[in-house]
Scaffold this motif. Sequence first.
Motif, PDB file in Angstrom:
ATOM      1  N   SER A 122       1.017   3.437   9.210  1.00 60.33           N
ATOM      2  CA  SER A 122       1.570   4.760   8.909  1.00 60.33           C
ATOM      3  C   SER A 122       0.494   5.835   8.859  1.00 60.33           C
ATOM      4  O   SER A 122       0.773   7.013   9.057  1.00 60.33           O
ATOM      5  N   GLU A 123      -0.751   5.456   8.641  1.00 56.20           N
ATOM      6  CA  GLU A 123      -1.833   6.433   8.625  1.00 56.20           C
ATOM      7  C   GLU A 123      -2.209   6.916  10.019  1.00 56.20           C
ATOM      8  O   GLU A 123      -2.875   7.938  10.159  1.00 56.20           O
ATOM      9  N   ALA A 124      -1.776   6.221  11.047  1.00 55.11           N
ATOM     10  CA  ALA A 124      -2.050   6.670  12.417  1.00 55.11           C
ATOM     11  C   ALA A 124      -1.230   7.904  12.768  1.00 55.11           C
ATOM     12  O   ALA A 124      -1.648   8.716  13.584  1.00 55.11           O
ATOM     13  N   HIS A 125      -0.063   8.064  12.158  1.00 54.11           N
ATOM     14  CA  HIS A 125       0.800   9.202  12.487  1.00 54.11           C
ATOM     15  C   HIS A 125       0.141  10.556  12.224  1.00 54.11           C
ATOM     16  O   HIS A 125       0.113  11.403  13.119  1.00 54.11           O
ATOM     17  N   PRO A 126      -0.425  10.817  11.030  1.00 56.68           N
ATOM     18  CA  PRO A 126      -1.061  12.122  10.840  1.00 56.68           C
ATOM     19  C   PRO A 126      -2.268  12.326  11.744  1.00 56.68           C
ATOM     20  O   PRO A 126      -2.530  13.445  12.188  1.00 56.68           O
TER      21      PRO A 126
ATOM     22  N   ALA B  16     -10.502  -2.629   1.411  1.00 59.23           N
ATOM     23  CA  ALA B  16      -9.388  -1.683   1.555  1.00 59.23           C
ATOM     24  C   ALA B  16      -8.820  -1.828   2.953  1.00 59.23           C
ATOM     25  O   ALA B  16      -9.544  -2.137   3.900  1.00 59.23           O
ATOM     26  N   GLY B  17      -7.531  -1.598   3.059  1.00 54.74           N
ATOM     27  CA  GLY B  17      -6.876  -1.679   4.357  1.00 54.74           C
ATOM     28  C   GLY B  17      -6.386  -0.321   4.810  1.00 54.74           C
ATOM     29  O   GLY B  17      -6.236   0.596   4.017  1.00 54.74           O
ATOM     30  N   VAL B  18      -6.173  -0.201   6.086  1.00 51.86           N
ATOM     31  CA  VAL B  18      -5.579   1.008   6.648  1.00 51.86           C
ATOM     32  C   VAL B  18      -4.282   0.577   7.316  1.00 51.86           C
ATOM     33  O   VAL B  18      -4.279  -0.307   8.166  1.00 51.86           O
ATOM     34  N   CYS B  19      -3.168   1.179   6.902  1.00 52.87           N
ATOM     35  CA  CYS B  19      -1.886   0.765   7.451  1.00 52.87           C
ATOM     36  C   CYS B  19      -1.500   1.635   8.650  1.00 52.87           C
ATOM     37  O   CYS B  19      -2.043   2.720   8.855  1.00 52.87           O
TER      38      CYS B  19
ATOM     39  N   ALA C 210      -9.172  -5.517 -10.029  1.00 49.73           N
ATOM     40  CA  ALA C 210      -8.026  -4.593  -9.998  1.00 49.73           C
ATOM     41  C   ALA C 210      -7.688  -4.270  -8.551  1.00 49.73           C
ATOM     42  O   ALA C 210      -8.517  -4.400  -7.649  1.00 49.73           O
ATOM     43  N   GLY C 211      -6.479  -3.853  -8.344  1.00 47.23           N
ATOM     44  CA  GLY C 211      -6.044  -3.445  -7.014  1.00 47.23           C
ATOM     45  C   GLY C 211      -4.935  -2.430  -7.131  1.00 47.23           C
ATOM     46  O   GLY C 211      -4.387  -2.194  -8.201  1.00 47.23           O
ATOM     47  N   GLY C 212      -4.650  -1.773  -6.026  1.00 50.82           N
ATOM     48  CA  GLY C 212      -3.587  -0.769  -6.030  1.00 50.82           C
ATOM     49  C   GLY C 212      -3.254  -0.360  -4.617  1.00 50.82           C
ATOM     50  O   GLY C 212      -3.835  -0.848  -3.652  1.00 50.82           O
ATOM     51  N   SER C 213      -2.300   0.538  -4.530  1.00 49.06           N
ATOM     52  CA  SER C 213      -1.926   1.039  -3.213  1.00 49.06           C
ATOM     53  C   SER C 213      -1.531   2.498  -3.331  1.00 49.06           C
ATOM     54  O   SER C 213      -1.178   2.982  -4.394  1.00 49.06           O
ATOM     55  N   GLY C 214      -1.619   3.205  -2.225  1.00 46.61           N
ATOM     56  CA  GLY C 214      -1.275   4.618  -2.189  1.00 46.61           C
ATOM     57  C   GLY C 214      -2.203   5.368  -1.273  1.00 46.61           C
ATOM     58  O   GLY C 214      -3.268   4.878  -0.898  1.00 46.61           O
ATOM     59  N   ILE C 215      -1.801   6.554  -0.883  1.00 48.71           N
ATOM     60  CA  ILE C 215      -2.617   7.421  -0.044  1.00 48.71           C
ATOM     61  C   ILE C 215      -3.084   8.562  -0.931  1.00 48.71           C
ATOM     62  O   ILE C 215      -2.314   9.166  -1.647  1.00 48.71           O
TER      63      ILE C 215
END
Length: 88
Positions: A40-44, A35-38, A81-86
């Motif tokens: 945009s997750e640093a903002h919150p 899994a990756g951390v993008c 399988a793979g996916g994306s989303g928060i």
Amino acid sequence: MRAVVFAAPATPVEVVDVGHADPRTGEARVHLTAAGVCHSEAHPVRGDGEVPTPLGSGPGGSGVVTAVGPAALAFAVGCAAGGSGICP
């Protein structure tokens, strides 16, 4: 199951044990192997804007299907399988 969870601005993220429900209609459970951390997750985490908490981190995951719900026609146990989303 473990998850990286963001609980509040300006606090460290934590790796916590979380439960999981059986997949519902059209859903599959995927055991993530990556899994990756993008960025945009640093903002919150810094407090830039409001997000619902707790927040599960790691969009862009991939792994292996371990269970499927009814009518999950695109999934089969053992398939990649793979996916994306928060995930709130």
